[in-house]
Design a protein around this motif. Structure first.
Motif, PDB file in Angstrom:
ATOM      1  N   GLU A  39       0.863  -1.179   0.000  1.00 46.24           N
ATOM      2  CA  GLU A  39       0.000   0.000   0.000  1.00 46.24           C
ATOM      3  C   GLU A  39       0.898   1.227   0.000  1.00 46.24           C
ATOM      4  O   GLU A  39       1.969   1.236   0.621  1.00 46.24           O
ATOM      5  N   SER A  40       0.467   2.269  -0.680  1.00 41.77           N
ATOM      6  CA  SER A  40       1.340   3.383  -1.039  1.00 41.77           C
ATOM      7  C   SER A  40       1.885   4.210   0.123  1.00 41.77           C
ATOM      8  O   SER A  40       2.996   4.732   0.040  1.00 41.77           O
ATOM      9  N   LEU A  41       1.131   4.365   1.200  1.00 40.68           N
ATOM     10  CA  LEU A  41       1.586   5.218   2.292  1.00 40.68           C
ATOM     11  C   LEU A  41       2.105   4.434   3.503  1.00 40.68           C
ATOM     12  O   LEU A  41       2.339   5.018   4.559  1.00 40.68           O
ATOM     13  N   PHE A  48      10.724  -0.894   1.198  1.00 42.61           N
ATOM     14  CA  PHE A  48      11.029  -2.076   0.386  1.00 42.61           C
ATOM     15  C   PHE A  48      11.112  -1.710  -1.095  1.00 42.61           C
ATOM     16  O   PHE A  48      12.028  -2.145  -1.795  1.00 42.61           O
ATOM     17  N   ILE A  49      10.170  -0.885  -1.561  1.00 41.32           N
ATOM     18  CA  ILE A  49      10.177  -0.487  -2.969  1.00 41.32           C
ATOM     19  C   ILE A  49      11.396   0.365  -3.298  1.00 41.32           C
ATOM     20  O   ILE A  49      12.060   0.167  -4.324  1.00 41.32           O
ATOM     21  N   ASN A  50      11.718   1.309  -2.431  1.00 44.14           N
ATOM     22  CA  ASN A  50      12.810   2.246  -2.706  1.00 44.14           C
ATOM     23  C   ASN A  50      14.195   1.657  -2.500  1.00 44.14           C
ATOM     24  O   ASN A  50      15.101   1.887  -3.309  1.00 44.14           O
ATOM     25  N   ASP A  51      14.375   0.894  -1.421  1.00 44.08           N
ATOM     26  CA  ASP A  51      15.717   0.448  -1.041  1.00 44.08           C
ATOM     27  C   ASP A  51      16.028  -1.012  -1.358  1.00 44.08           C
ATOM     28  O   ASP A  51      17.189  -1.369  -1.533  1.00 44.08           O
ATOM     29  N   ASP A  52      15.013  -1.852  -1.404  1.00 47.19           N
ATOM     30  CA  ASP A  52      15.246  -3.288  -1.590  1.00 47.19           C
ATOM     31  C   ASP A  52      14.905  -3.765  -2.997  1.00 47.19           C
ATOM     32  O   ASP A  52      15.730  -4.381  -3.665  1.00 47.19           O
ATOM     33  N   LEU A  53      13.696  -3.490  -3.446  1.00 47.47           N
ATOM     34  CA  LEU A  53      13.265  -3.988  -4.748  1.00 47.47           C
ATOM     35  C   LEU A  53      14.109  -3.423  -5.886  1.00 47.47           C
ATOM     36  O   LEU A  53      14.225  -4.044  -6.949  1.00 47.47           O
ATOM     37  N   VAL A  54      14.711  -2.281  -5.661  1.00 44.81           N
ATOM     38  CA  VAL A  54      15.557  -1.665  -6.688  1.00 44.81           C
ATOM     39  C   VAL A  54      16.734  -2.568  -7.057  1.00 44.81           C
ATOM     40  O   VAL A  54      17.278  -2.489  -8.172  1.00 44.81           O
ATOM     41  N   LYS A  55      17.126  -3.455  -6.157  1.00 42.81           N
ATOM     42  CA  LYS A  55      18.231  -4.387  -6.436  1.00 42.81           C
ATOM     43  C   LYS A  55      17.929  -5.252  -7.650  1.00 42.81           C
ATOM     44  O   LYS A  55      18.843  -5.706  -8.334  1.00 42.81           O
ATOM     45  N   LEU A  56      16.659  -5.463  -7.896  1.00 40.13           N
ATOM     46  CA  LEU A  56      16.233  -6.276  -9.029  1.00 40.13           C
ATOM     47  C   LEU A  56      16.717  -5.683 -10.344  1.00 40.13           C
ATOM     48  O   LEU A  56      17.163  -6.401 -11.244  1.00 40.13           O
ATOM     49  N   PHE A 114       8.536   4.394 -12.253  1.00 40.74           N
ATOM     50  CA  PHE A 114       7.546   5.446 -12.001  1.00 40.74           C
ATOM     51  C   PHE A 114       6.968   5.302 -10.598  1.00 40.74           C
ATOM     52  O   PHE A 114       6.868   6.280  -9.852  1.00 40.74           O
ATOM     53  N   ILE A 115       6.591   4.084 -10.230  1.00 37.01           N
ATOM     54  CA  ILE A 115       6.010   3.842  -8.897  1.00 37.01           C
ATOM     55  C   ILE A 115       7.037   4.153  -7.814  1.00 37.01           C
ATOM     56  O   ILE A 115       6.701   4.734  -6.776  1.00 37.01           O
ATOM     57  N   ARG A 116       8.269   3.793  -8.051  1.00 42.43           N
ATOM     58  CA  ARG A 116       9.327   4.109  -7.074  1.00 42.43           C
ATOM     59  C   ARG A 116       9.458   5.622  -6.909  1.00 42.43           C
ATOM     60  O   ARG A 116       9.638   6.135  -5.798  1.00 42.43           O
ATOM     61  N   CYS A 117       9.366   6.361  -8.006  1.00 42.34           N
ATOM     62  CA  CYS A 117       9.437   7.822  -7.965  1.00 42.34           C
ATOM     63  C   CYS A 117       8.310   8.379  -7.099  1.00 42.34           C
ATOM     64  O   CYS A 117       8.525   9.261  -6.270  1.00 42.34           O
ATOM     65  N   VAL A 118       7.105   7.838  -7.273  1.00 41.59           N
ATOM     66  CA  VAL A 118       5.955   8.277  -6.471  1.00 41.59           C
ATOM     67  C   VAL A 118       6.182   7.968  -4.997  1.00 41.59           C
ATOM     68  O   VAL A 118       5.931   8.810  -4.118  1.00 41.59           O
ATOM     69  N   GLU A 119       6.671   6.768  -4.719  1.00 36.97           N
ATOM     70  CA  GLU A 119       6.863   6.338  -3.331  1.00 36.97           C
ATOM     71  C   GLU A 119       7.986   7.101  -2.634  1.00 36.97           C
ATOM     72  O   GLU A 119       8.001   7.201  -1.414  1.00 36.97           O
ATOM     73  N   LYS A 120       8.898   7.651  -3.404  1.00 33.30           N
ATOM     74  CA  LYS A 120      10.001   8.419  -2.799  1.00 33.30           C
ATOM     75  C   LYS A 120       9.542   9.800  -2.354  1.00 33.30           C
ATOM     76  O   LYS A 120      10.128  10.399  -1.452  1.00 33.30           O
TER      77      LYS A 120
END
Length: 227
Positions: A39-41, A48-56, A114-120
């Motif tokens: 969930e976005s907030l 996880f999206i910003n720091d972990d999933l980016v490893k992918l 794009f989603i990572r940008c929003v979440e940051k």
């Protein structure tokens, strides 16, 4: 005539056998299914999206990965199909924006960034993410129409029908199996799950030697939980 037809059939059979064998030798990757229910907030989803999933995408792991992002999390759906999000209307909006981004760019390599940008930067994302990645008209049109609601209800169904059921967010599964408290160690779990013929991604070797324990925090589903 019959002999000619038989020869053609034999030739086709040998051709198919050659193509099949060649694919095995070449080692076409067998993708590992990585699903993220978020969930976005939620700050832990954001981390996880910003720091972990980016490893992918910062490594070669993406070549063996079938990534699926599911923006719904701990939201609820009423009998009249009204969606209520844990962190209020703004989270519902951002979940829908994420759903529309996935619809606009089906390729995870595109919608993830794009989603990572929003979440940051969930407050000022409109002034930067559209400028960087584009897609403004398609995403806005999706969000302002019934399409975004249909997408979210689809993600709701996927989330609420999980077996075993989701216990918190972010909820990460590899080939359908939840990682529970080890979700931040998803790289090692992906490498372990890979059954393809091609060599393991290089990151698998480095992740095995650089394993470390990290404190795990999850968001419960309880009504009394507050960030």
């Amino acid at each position: 005539m019959a002999s000619s037809s038989s020869n053609k059939l034999v030739f086709l059979a040998f051709l198919l056998l050659f193509v099949f064998s060649n694919n095995l030798v070449a080692g076409k990757p067998q993708k590992v299914k990585l699903n993220l229910y978020y969930e976005s907030l939620c700050p832990y989803s954001q981390k996880f999206i910003n720091d972990d999933l980016v490893k992918l995408f910062e490594s070669d792991l993406h070549r063996i990965t079938d990534l699926k992002l599911v923006p719904f999390g701990n939201a609820k759906v009423s009998d009249n199909l009204t969606v209520t999000c844990q962190h209020g209307e703004e989270e519902c909006k951002l979940n829908a924006i994420g759903a529309c981004a996935i619809k606009t760019w089906p390729n995870p390599k595109m919608h993830y960034w794009f989603i990572r940008c929003v979440e940051k930067d969930t407050k000022n994302w409109e002034s930067s993410c559209f400028k960087t990645y584009g897609g403004e008209k398609a995403i806005r049109d999706c969000y302002s129409s019934n399409l975004s609601k249909k997408l979210i209800l689809g993600y709701a169904k996927q989330t609420l029908n999980l077996m075993p059921k989701k216990e918190y967010v972010p909820w990460v599964t590899v080939n359908g199996k939840p990682l529970y408290e080890n979700y931040e160690d998803f790289v090692a779990q992906m490498c372990k799950a890979y059954q393809g013929k091609a060599p393991l991604p290089k990151v698998c070797n480095s992740s095995a030697s650089a394993k470390k324990k990290v404190l795990k925090l999850q968001v419960s589903y309880g009504e009394d939980f507050h960030h």
